[in-house]
Design a protein around this motif. Structure first.
Motif, PDB file in Angstrom:
ATOM      1  N   SER B 190      -3.701   3.118  -5.247  1.00 31.52           N
ATOM      2  CA  SER B 190      -3.191   2.977  -3.892  1.00 31.52           C
ATOM      3  C   SER B 190      -2.649   4.332  -3.491  1.00 31.52           C
ATOM      4  O   SER B 190      -1.633   4.768  -4.002  1.00 31.52           O
ATOM      5  CB  SER B 190      -2.087   1.933  -3.866  1.00 31.52           C
ATOM      6  N   LYS B 193      -1.533   6.869  -6.371  1.00 31.97           N
ATOM      7  CA  LYS B 193      -1.509   6.393  -7.762  1.00 31.97           C
ATOM      8  C   LYS B 193      -2.912   6.430  -8.341  1.00 31.97           C
ATOM      9  O   LYS B 193      -3.849   5.936  -7.726  1.00 31.97           O
ATOM     10  CB  LYS B 193      -1.024   4.938  -7.826  1.00 31.97           C
ATOM     11  N   GLN B 235      -3.842  -6.742   8.209  1.00 31.01           N
ATOM     12  CA  GLN B 235      -2.526  -6.128   7.994  1.00 31.01           C
ATOM     13  C   GLN B 235      -2.091  -5.347   9.232  1.00 31.01           C
ATOM     14  O   GLN B 235      -0.924  -5.354   9.592  1.00 31.01           O
ATOM     15  CB  GLN B 235      -2.576  -5.202   6.774  1.00 31.01           C
ATOM     16  N   ASP B 315      13.810   0.234  -9.393  1.00 30.36           N
ATOM     17  CA  ASP B 315      12.779   1.261  -9.411  1.00 30.36           C
ATOM     18  C   ASP B 315      13.218   2.475 -10.231  1.00 30.36           C
ATOM     19  O   ASP B 315      12.412   3.094 -10.927  1.00 30.36           O
ATOM     20  CB  ASP B 315      12.415   1.685  -7.984  1.00 30.36           C
ATOM     21  N   GLN B 318      12.636   1.505 -13.737  1.00 31.29           N
ATOM     22  CA  GLN B 318      11.192   1.595 -14.023  1.00 31.29           C
ATOM     23  C   GLN B 318      10.785   3.050 -14.226  1.00 31.29           C
ATOM     24  O   GLN B 318      10.023   3.372 -15.126  1.00 31.29           O
ATOM     25  CB  GLN B 318      10.356   1.032 -12.859  1.00 31.29           C
ATOM     26  N   MET B 340       8.658  -6.735   2.690  1.00 29.95           N
ATOM     27  CA  MET B 340       8.984  -5.413   2.150  1.00 29.95           C
ATOM     28  C   MET B 340       7.700  -4.658   1.832  1.00 29.95           C
ATOM     29  O   MET B 340       7.340  -4.482   0.668  1.00 29.95           O
ATOM     30  CB  MET B 340       9.831  -5.540   0.885  1.00 29.95           C
ATOM     31  N   PRO B 341       7.003  -4.203   2.873  1.00 31.88           N
ATOM     32  CA  PRO B 341       5.783  -3.438   2.600  1.00 31.88           C
ATOM     33  C   PRO B 341       6.118  -2.064   2.013  1.00 31.88           C
ATOM     34  O   PRO B 341       7.215  -1.538   2.236  1.00 31.88           O
ATOM     35  CB  PRO B 341       5.142  -3.295   3.991  1.00 31.88           C
ATOM     36  N   ILE B 342       5.187  -1.542   1.225  1.00 31.15           N
ATOM     37  CA  ILE B 342       5.330  -0.186   0.693  1.00 31.15           C
ATOM     38  C   ILE B 342       4.144   0.641   1.199  1.00 31.15           C
ATOM     39  O   ILE B 342       2.991   0.226   1.060  1.00 31.15           O
ATOM     40  CB  ILE B 342       5.346  -0.185  -0.853  1.00 31.15           C
TER      41      ILE B 342
END
Lengths: 600, 345
Positions: B190, B193, B235, B315, B318, B340-342
């Motif tokens: 994405s 990444k 979306q 996060d 992580q 909560m979109p990223i």
């Protein structure tokens, strides 16, 4: 006042006033509860009642931020109230109750009636189901929530309008056939279940009757059955050694008798049944030499030192397991002098050590990997990992979604929220669905039967039946069940007709289930509330819906009536012709498996 | 020197989280030195979560004085009107230390811009909340970039909020279930990444997957036109006004009068302008959202602070664990829609 400027701007003046005027209930003051209470207070809720029956333990402190080391063993509900006073910025009135939410004496239905809504911050299915049912009786909205590790969810429930807690099936406790546990284990969990549910139970816990009868269903192999019976009878003898006074039977005797029996004799007996081992690795009994080695160490008094060096996160050697077993068994034996029985508790070191080592020794015999005490504790104690961050997120959504209860379009504005961390999102939200027609809880109409003590003495069952029939216009006969399963009336059981209701057992907190014999209208469940000043029995205003026909599944009716009541219980029956052993459901917090839903 | 393993006391205290993320992650947490800038409502939540988690040390930089509105959601403050005007950290720090005495808590009450670049070098990670302006964000990001320090920036606007981060570059490695298709090195997951390693484990029938995250500098994030390319039609149709409105507020002067609402038509015009800039249709800007944001801009609210502070701290954990791929690089909280979109900008 500057203190509530932000609240007025975020909530709007009207809604802020409603929040301030609300009296709400929070059930559970643990991981979610600590976070949620903070949020609810800081978002201005006027009065909050807090219920919890638990006390604080060390392992709570990594996430239950309102508790400190010095609070260990104190009541959660009482401690939490004191802890939050330091930031009670908006003057919330807090009332704590140390007790079990399912206790009808402490929490009668009129107590429940004072709340505008109910926040679940619970850790077990039973209490969630109970709160759900109370909410259905009173038509109160509930904010249900749960977390496990990184996962969590909130579910707003509007009784009879949206799915209730029982509408979606929940994960059930794992079960194993008796044969696997008692004769042919192949995984660590089989040995742990054996050590906890069978061996420990038989030796130290409250005795369970009827083992012999149950076992006859367990296997078709006569030889195996004979063995299992023998094993059980011998354990009864061993238990006598446990409770015998120390002077006559030395501690060493109990230990060595036990080890010889469970790790040698029972195994040798199993080995005689060839058919069990055609496709399996044969078990290897513990050797005399190993037992001797332990006995020598005990005699020489060198074991304390050995035990001190053991580390819980490492896997122990066979000898180390035997030494810890010796130590815990003798401790338990000593404690039995003052206790009728001892129940397994993952936080009780003696009981845990006993189960860890007995399980590991059995694993060694069956050539299964052994585990560290840390790992066995997780399985035996059914420990669910829990962290502060997940609880913080879920409590935030619980609070946020609750504000929709006060909004105009409360149902359409509310959503379920699941944490689901992906590269392109952190949570998934889903619209609320209508109640499932097959749901055992939603397919029953509910209301409150109000009466006073004296009236229950005077009104007969016959009078009651007439009243019910005319009130709800039943066209056929009805049957009545009191409490969980006590049939008090149906068309060919009329023995109780002339008895008074109190004689039959009507009392506050009891449930009465009324079913239509022709199966045309839905079942009706009444909650008995005694105390109202009235000369008569007051039945709730309700319209009974036509029963929905549900297709037969798996050869038995599903979904409504008393069958459904049983199905929603926690006892799981295996399809196999085995008796099953249920691992107790002691989870900390839990999350249902996400279902296919309409995703926003 | 750091001990290489956890003590029995630590294992007992952190039991429930070690069972989730393992001893290795707990050890990494124990050696991490973190700076939190501004003890806002989100800052308060982040600090609570990280101190409970068990860091090595946490420094809080905050030169602000207690204001009346801080008594909305900043729960480390004592409930006492007489402390208004005092240094905030003076009163909050003791309560924070009480959470976990294994973590070293220190404070810095010098104004942010008076700290030299070298000051930040002693931290493994910097988290800044409620920075005063876009230029402050970019100034700080300049320093963290130069010193190779990962940076999180977060803030609240009532029911809305954001986390943007520049972690520079990050590698994570975790065992994953085998999917329908085998994973291939070089696959972009994405935006920023990429899978850079796959190792099949025969014993567990799982894949050991290594993911590389590459981060944009925050000035690129805040001026990105990449949103539209990351959304499919559905979306895009469902896109809420929260992203352009929050981005608009980065250019907005923080109001001095907290009672006053923002100018509705000004905000709307600026938000529509922002849509063009972000290359998304201006129709996403609804009057409902403009009205909400006019009232809620720069306000603090406990439930959303808890959500955002929970995500941010999680996060960070992580990131430090090197097991999971972190947020990359813009998370938007829309508390109206519970979304909560990223975005990878």
């Amino acid at each position: 006042m500057g203190r509530d400027t932000y609240l007025k701007k975020v909530l709007g003046e009207d809604r802020y006033q409603k929040v301030q005027g609300s009296t709400v209930l929070m059930v559970g003051a643990g991981g979610i509860g600590c976070e949620l209470l903070k949020n609810l207070m800081l978002s201005g809720y006027g009065t909050i009642h807090i219920v919890d029956l638990d006390t604080i333990t060390l392992s709570n402190l990594n996430r239950q931020f309102l508790f400190r080391k010095g609070d260990i063993d104190q009541s959660k509900s009482i401690t939490i109230k004191k802890a939050v006073e330091s930031f009670n910025f908006h003057g919330t009135k807090l009332i704590s109750h140390h007790g079990n939410i399912m206790d009808t004496d402490q929490f009668p239905i009129d107590w429940w009636d004072q709340f505008s809504y109910i926040f679940n911050a619970l850790d077990n299915l039973e209490a969630r189901r109970y709160v759900n049912k109370m909410a259905l009786f009173l038509k109160k909205p509930v904010m249900e929530s749960g977390t496990t590790g990184f996962d969590g969810y909130v579910q707003p429930i509007f009784p009879y309008k949206t799915e209730c807690f029982d509408c979606q099936p929940k994960a059930t406790p794992q079960t194993f056939p008796v044969c696997t546990i008692r004769s042919t284990p192949s995984k660590p969990i089989h040995c742990i279940t054996w050590a906890k549910e069978f061996l420990f139970q038989q030796l130290f816990d409250e005795s369970v009757e009827g083992d012999a009868e149950d076992l006859s269903n367990a296997t078709d192999n006569d030889k195996e059955l004979e063995n299992l019976l023998k094993e059980s009878n011998e354990l009864v003898e061993l238990r006598k050694l446990v409770v015998a006074t120390g002077e006559v039977i030395s501690q060493n005797t109990f230990f060595s008798e036990m080890v010889r029996k469970i790790f040698q004799i029972d195994i040798e007996r199993l080995l005689l049944i060839d058919t069990l081992w055609t496709n399996r690795l044969k078990p290897i009994p513990i050797s005399d030499a190993q037992i001797e080695e332990v006995a020598d160490l005990i005699r020489s008094g060198g074991i304390e030192q050995r035990l001190e060096s053991l580390i819980d996160t490492q896997v122990w050697s066979p000898l180390e397991n035997l030494l810890v077993l010796y130590k815990s068994a003798t401790n338990l034996q000593t404690r039995m002098k003052n206790n009728k029985f001892i129940a397994f508790d993952k936080d009780d070191e003696d009981t845990l050590d006993f189960v860890v080592t007995a399980a590991n020794l059995r694993s060694l015999i069956f050539q299964i990997d052994t585990l560290s005490k840390f790992d066995v504790k997780q399985i035996a104690g059914n420990i669910i990992p829990a962290i502060a961050t997940t609880n913080a997120i879920i409590s935030g959504f619980s609070n946020l979604e609750s504000l929709n209860f006060l909004a105009q379009n409360s149902r359409t504005d509310s959503s379920m929220v699941f944490i689901s961390i992906r590269p392109n999102k952190y949570v998934t939200s889903a619209t609320l669905e209508a109640p499932r027609k097959q749901c055992a809880s939603c397919s029953v109409a509910r209301g409150i039967l109000k009466s006073e003590e004296g009236t229950l003495d005077q009104v007969t069952l016959e009078q009651f039946i007439d009243k019910v029939k005319s009130k709800y216009s039943y066209s056929s006969d009805i049957s009545i069940i009191l409490g969980k399963s006590k049939l008090i009336y149906d068309f060919d059981f009329d023995d109780n007709l002339s008895k008074s209701l109190s004689e039959i057992g009507f009392k506050t907190g009891e449930l009465v289930l009324i079913q239509d014999e022709d199966d045309e209208v839905e079942n009706l469940e009444l909650y008995i509330e005694v105390g109202l000043k009235s000369n008569d029995i007051e039945l709730p205003e309700l319209e009974l819906r036509q029963k929905i026909l549900i297709e037969k599944e798996n050869g038995h009716e599903n979904g409504v009536g008393k069958d459904a009541e049983e199905e929603s219980g926690d006892v799981i029956e295996s399809d196999m012709a085995f008796e099953t052993i249920v691992i107790e459901d002691e989870v900390e917090e839990e999350v249902p498996a996400p279902k296919k839903r309409r995703i926003n | 020197m750091e001990q290489e393993s956890l003590t029995a006391d630590e294992i007992a205290l952190y039991d429930r989280q070690i069972r989730l993320w393992g001893m290795g992650t707990q050890l990494r947490l124990r050696s991490a030195k973190v700076l939190v800038i501004n003890l806002s409502a989100v800052g308060t939540e982040v600090v609570k979560n990280l101190v409970l988690g068990g860091l090595n040390s946490l420094e809080i930089l905050d030169s602000s004085k207690v204001k009346e509105e801080d008594f909305s959601a900043q729960f480390f403050l004592p409930n006492d009107d007489s402390i208004v005007g005092d240094l905030k950290l003076l009163h909050a720090l003791p309560q924070i230390q009480e959470l976990n005495n294994r973590v070293t808590i220190t404070s810095n009450t010098r104004p942010l811009n008076e700290n030299e670049g070298s000051y930040f070098k002693k931290f493994d990670l910097v988290i800044a909340t409620e920075l005063s302006s876009k230029s402050e964000i970019l100034w700080l990001n300049g320093i963290t970039r130069e010193s190779n320090i990962p940076l999180y920036v977060s803030g609240l606007h009532g029911m809305f909020g954001y986390i943007i981060n520049d972690l520079i570059r990050h590698e994570s490695e975790a065992e994953r279930e085998i999917g329908n298709q085998p994973r291939v090195v070089g696959t972009s997951i994405s935006g920023n990444k990429t899978i850079i390693g796959v190792q099949y484990n025969k014993l567990t029938n799982k894949e050991l997957v290594k993911v590389e995250d590459v981060y944009s500098q925050l000035d690129n994030v805040l001026s990105s036109k990449k949103v539209s390319s990351q959304l499919n039609k559905r979306q895009m149709r469902r896109l809420s006004a929260s992203l352009p409105l929050i981005f608009t507020l980065f250019d907005w002067q923080r109001p001095t009068d907290i009672e006053a609402d923002l100018d509705n038509s000004k905000l709307k015009a600026a938000a529509i302008n922002m849509c063009q800039h972000l290359n998304i249709p201006s129709t996403v800007i609804t009057d409902e959202y403009v009205e909400l944001v006019c009232k809620q801009a720069f306000t603090e609210f406990s439930p959303t602070a808890a959500i955002l502070g929970g995500c941010l701290a999680q996060d960070v954990i992580q990131f430090l664990s090197k097991k999971e791929s972190p947020i990359n690089n813009c998370l938007i909280l829309d508390g109206i829609r519970s979304e909560m979109p990223i975005y990878s900008l």
